[in-house]
Design a protein around this motif. Structure first.
Motif, PDB file in Angstrom:
ATOM      1  N   LEU A   1       0.832  -1.199   0.000  1.00 35.64           N
ATOM      2  CA  LEU A   1       0.000   0.000   0.000  1.00 35.64           C
ATOM      3  C   LEU A   1       0.865   1.247   0.000  1.00 35.64           C
ATOM      4  O   LEU A   1       0.578   2.202  -0.719  1.00 35.64           O
ATOM      5  N   LYS A   2       1.958   1.234   0.758  1.00 37.95           N
ATOM      6  CA  LYS A   2       2.856   2.384   0.798  1.00 37.95           C
ATOM      7  C   LYS A   2       3.430   2.657  -0.591  1.00 37.95           C
ATOM      8  O   LYS A   2       3.444   3.787  -1.061  1.00 37.95           O
ATOM      9  N   ASP A   3       3.904   1.613  -1.262  1.00 38.55           N
ATOM     10  CA  ASP A   3       4.468   1.772  -2.598  1.00 38.55           C
ATOM     11  C   ASP A   3       3.412   2.223  -3.596  1.00 38.55           C
ATOM     12  O   ASP A   3       3.678   3.043  -4.467  1.00 38.55           O
ATOM     13  N   ARG A   4       2.214   1.692  -3.461  1.00 37.40           N
ATOM     14  CA  ARG A   4       1.136   2.070  -4.376  1.00 37.40           C
ATOM     15  C   ARG A   4       0.759   3.539  -4.193  1.00 37.40           C
ATOM     16  O   ARG A   4       0.564   4.268  -5.156  1.00 37.40           O
TER      17      ARG A   4
END
Length: 58
Positions: free
Chosen positions: A40-43
């Motif tokens: 989620l952080k990367d997205r």
């Protein structure tokens, strides 16, 4: 995907859901991971914070 305690609703049978979970978890080591999701952080880091709607061409 719902958490395991809601699988009875997915399979519409609490006994069946319990049996399936028992088979999955019998010889497993369950690792509970708490904290922010790396996916989620990367997205969120790669997504545009203010997306513009696509233009319509005729």
């Amino acid at each position: 995907m719902p958490p395991p305690d809601e699988w009875g609703q997915v399979f519409t049978d609490e006994v069946l859901a319990t049996a399936i979970l028992d088979r999955f978890l019998h010889h497993c080591d369950v690792i509970s991971i708490n904290g922010p999701s790396w996916r989620l952080k990367d997205r969120l880091a790669t997504s545009d914070p203010s997306p513009t709607p696509p233009s319509v061409t005729e």
